[in-house]
Motif scaffolding. Structure first.
Motif, PDB file in Angstrom:
ATOM      1  N   GLY A 119      -0.464 -20.252  10.338  1.00  0.00           N
ATOM      2  CA  GLY A 119      -1.568 -19.437  10.827  1.00  0.00           C
ATOM      3  C   GLY A 119      -1.105 -17.997  10.921  1.00  0.00           C
ATOM      4  N   PRO A 120      -1.007 -17.279   9.801  1.00  0.00           N
ATOM      5  CA  PRO A 120      -0.491 -15.909   9.836  1.00  0.00           C
ATOM      6  C   PRO A 120      -1.535 -14.896  10.292  1.00  0.00           C
ATOM      7  CG  PRO A 120      -1.057 -16.507   7.599  1.00  0.00           C
ATOM      8  CD  PRO A 120      -1.313 -17.735   8.444  1.00  0.00           C
ATOM      9  N   GLU A 121      -1.073 -13.781  10.832  1.00  0.00           N
ATOM     10  CA  GLU A 121      -1.952 -12.649  11.067  1.00  0.00           C
ATOM     11  C   GLU A 121      -2.479 -12.211   9.701  1.00  0.00           C
ATOM     12  OE1 GLU A 121      -3.632  -8.955  11.358  1.00  0.00           O
ATOM     13  OE2 GLU A 121      -1.672  -9.106  10.396  1.00  0.00           O
ATOM     14  N   LYS A 122      -3.772 -11.898   9.613  1.00  0.00           N
ATOM     15  CA  LYS A 122      -4.395 -11.718   8.303  1.00  0.00           C
ATOM     16  C   LYS A 122      -3.763 -10.598   7.482  1.00  0.00           C
ATOM     17  CE  LYS A 122      -8.242  -8.914  10.109  1.00  0.00           C
ATOM     18  NZ  LYS A 122      -9.710  -8.870  10.318  1.00  0.00           N
ATOM     19  N   GLY A 137       2.527 -10.168  12.713  1.00  0.00           N
ATOM     20  CA  GLY A 137       2.890  -9.209  11.685  1.00  0.00           C
ATOM     21  C   GLY A 137       4.211  -8.509  11.944  1.00  0.00           C
ATOM     22  N   ALA A 138       4.739  -8.645  13.159  1.00  0.00           N
ATOM     23  CA  ALA A 138       6.022  -8.046  13.521  1.00  0.00           C
ATOM     24  C   ALA A 138       6.695  -8.947  14.544  1.00  0.00           C
ATOM     25  CB  ALA A 138       5.818  -6.649  14.086  1.00  0.00           C
ATOM     26  N   GLY A 139       7.980  -8.707  14.779  1.00  0.00           N
ATOM     27  CA  GLY A 139       8.697  -9.462  15.799  1.00  0.00           C
ATOM     28  C   GLY A 139       8.952 -10.902  15.395  1.00  0.00           C
ATOM     29  N   GLY A 140       9.122 -11.748  16.405  1.00  0.00           N
ATOM     30  CA  GLY A 140       9.398 -13.148  16.151  1.00  0.00           C
ATOM     31  C   GLY A 140       9.076 -13.983  17.369  1.00  0.00           C
ATOM     32  N   PRO A 141       9.243 -15.298  17.275  1.00  0.00           N
ATOM     33  CA  PRO A 141       8.967 -16.162  18.422  1.00  0.00           C
ATOM     34  C   PRO A 141       9.852 -15.799  19.607  1.00  0.00           C
ATOM     35  CG  PRO A 141       9.240 -17.452  16.414  1.00  0.00           C
ATOM     36  CD  PRO A 141       9.684 -16.061  16.095  1.00  0.00           C
ATOM     37  N   SER A 168      13.133 -13.784  13.010  1.00  0.00           N
ATOM     38  CA  SER A 168      11.859 -13.063  12.985  1.00  0.00           C
ATOM     39  C   SER A 168      10.819 -13.897  12.250  1.00  0.00           C
ATOM     40  CB  SER A 168      12.035 -11.717  12.278  1.00  0.00           C
ATOM     41  OG  SER A 168      12.310 -11.927  10.891  1.00  0.00           O
ATOM     42  N   TYR A 169       9.547 -13.520  12.451  1.00  0.00           N
ATOM     43  CA  TYR A 169       8.492 -14.170  11.681  1.00  0.00           C
ATOM     44  C   TYR A 169       8.693 -13.911  10.186  1.00  0.00           C
ATOM     45  CZ  TYR A 169       5.943 -15.101  16.006  1.00  0.00           C
ATOM     46  OH  TYR A 169       5.569 -15.560  17.249  1.00  0.00           O
TER      47      TYR A 169
END
Length: 363
Positions: free
Chosen positions: A273-276, A242-246, A252-253
């Motif tokens: 596969g996202p955070e819900k 939901g925040a940040g990136g790889p 970022s995501y």
């Protein structure tokens, strides 16, 4: 890589299984075809009922109707893939109580974050097998502590062997949904996960079109390598937070999840596969908000969407679906999963596979 992509196979109908005390029975899903059925992934097995990433947890997931078992993969000093949530194992095994391993406690930078504990890369498989699994969140899942010290750390090969046995016993094919954990971290240690994972899959005849396998990662570069260098034939799934990136990635995501980013991802991955919360965010008061356009946009890019993680306890549920004030008590988990399934997602990761199976039967 567009010619490598395939329609994600959601699997055969889940068989009914006896429910544990206090859980929902998994019903038979007659008439629900494999091409349209929502996928239920047993997140770290049935980790709502057994310590995560144990053979007992994976087996229970299958018996409760999960289509797939989901092992997180890390690696040992001697290059064997094992199933743990993180390279650090102090929170999921009894290693801290073993005086023979006390000197191996250390502090590392794990994807830029300082972490202190015991790490799989400092243990041979034989040494790791002397340890026993413990519940990762005992304050929430006190019942799971009943099984502390009972189960060893499994190898990925042992999970595949279990999958094969249960598929015969239950008369339906059980899938496996491995995640490469912190691949850049292990690459820098000279213990890359990618080649080892591909070799294990191929040794078991599972790197082929139609195999009931997905490979997932939070790192886009890791998935690109699997697609371009290793030419894997199974679907790849990009996990997003939901925040940040790889790690070690300037993007970022959120950037990856724009329409342009999704189109780019579709060239080398098959699903998200996202955070819900990226599907239905929460309002300031903790209640469910308005669904985003992510499912629609991902489907337009040809990507399936399988969000994480659905859990039954109040502490993980939106405010309006909690029951009572005990954070460890069960809330209205079925209602939450039904709500998300109605957004058009293609499946879900759940710690309670029987709840997931029931929820999809109601959609």
């Amino acid at each position: 890589m567009a010619d490598r992509r395939q329609v994600l196979r959601i699997g055969a109908a889940a068989a009914a299984a006896p429910a544990l005390a206090g859980t929902v029975a998994a019903p038979a899903l007659a008439g629900n075809s494999s091409s349209t059925k929502k996928l239920v992934v047993g997140h770290r097995g049935a980790s709502g009922y057994r310590p995560e990433h144990t053979l007992a947890s994976y087996e229970l997931a299958a018996r409760l109707g999960a289509d797939y078992m989901e092992p997180d993969l890390v690696i040992t000093k001697d290059g064997v893939l094992v199933c743990r949530h993180e390279p650090e194992i102090g929170g999921t095994t009894d290693v801290s109580s073993r005086p023979e391993f006390a000197a191996r406690k250390k502090t590392v930078l794990l994807d830029g974050i300082s972490v202190t504990g015991w790490f799989t890369e400092d243990f041979t498989l034989a040494e790791l097998k002397t340890l026993r699994a413990t519940e990762r969140i005992p304050a929430i899942r006190q019942r799971n502590t009943l099984y502390d010290g009972r189960f060893p750390v499994p190898t990925f090969q042992e999970v595949l062997d279990l999958r094969k046995r249960l598929s015969k016993e239950l008369d339906r094919e059980i899938g496996v949904f491995p995640e490469t954990k912190h691949p850049t971290y292990f690459q820098r240690l000279g213990l890359p996960l990618e080649g080892t994972l591909v070799r294990v899959l191929r040794r078991n005849g599972l790197d082929r079109r139609g195999a009931k396998v997905f490979v997932q990662s939070f790192e886009a570069a890791n998935l690109r390598e699997l697609a371009d260098k290793h030419r894997v034939q199974v679907p790849l799934v990009f996990l997003t937070g939901g925040a940040g990136g790889p790690f070690n990635d300037p993007r970022s995501y959120a950037d990856y999840l724009t329409p342009a980013g999704l189109k780019e991802l579709s060239q080398f991955v098959d699903g998200l596969g996202p955070e819900k919360g990226q599907i239905i965010p929460r309002n300031a008061d903790g209640t469910l908000g308005t669904p985003t356009a992510l499912v629609k946009n991902a489907h337009q890019a040809g990507l399936k969407v399988i969000p994480y993680t659905f859990r039954a306890e109040n502490s993980f549920l939106p405010a309006e679906l909690r029951v009572g004030t005990d954070v460890a008590a069960y809330g209205k988990a079925i209602d939450e999963q039904v709500t998300f399934l109605r957004t058009g997602i293609d499946g879900l990761f759940t710690d309670n596979p029987d709840v997931g199976v029931l929820a999809r039967s109601l959609v």
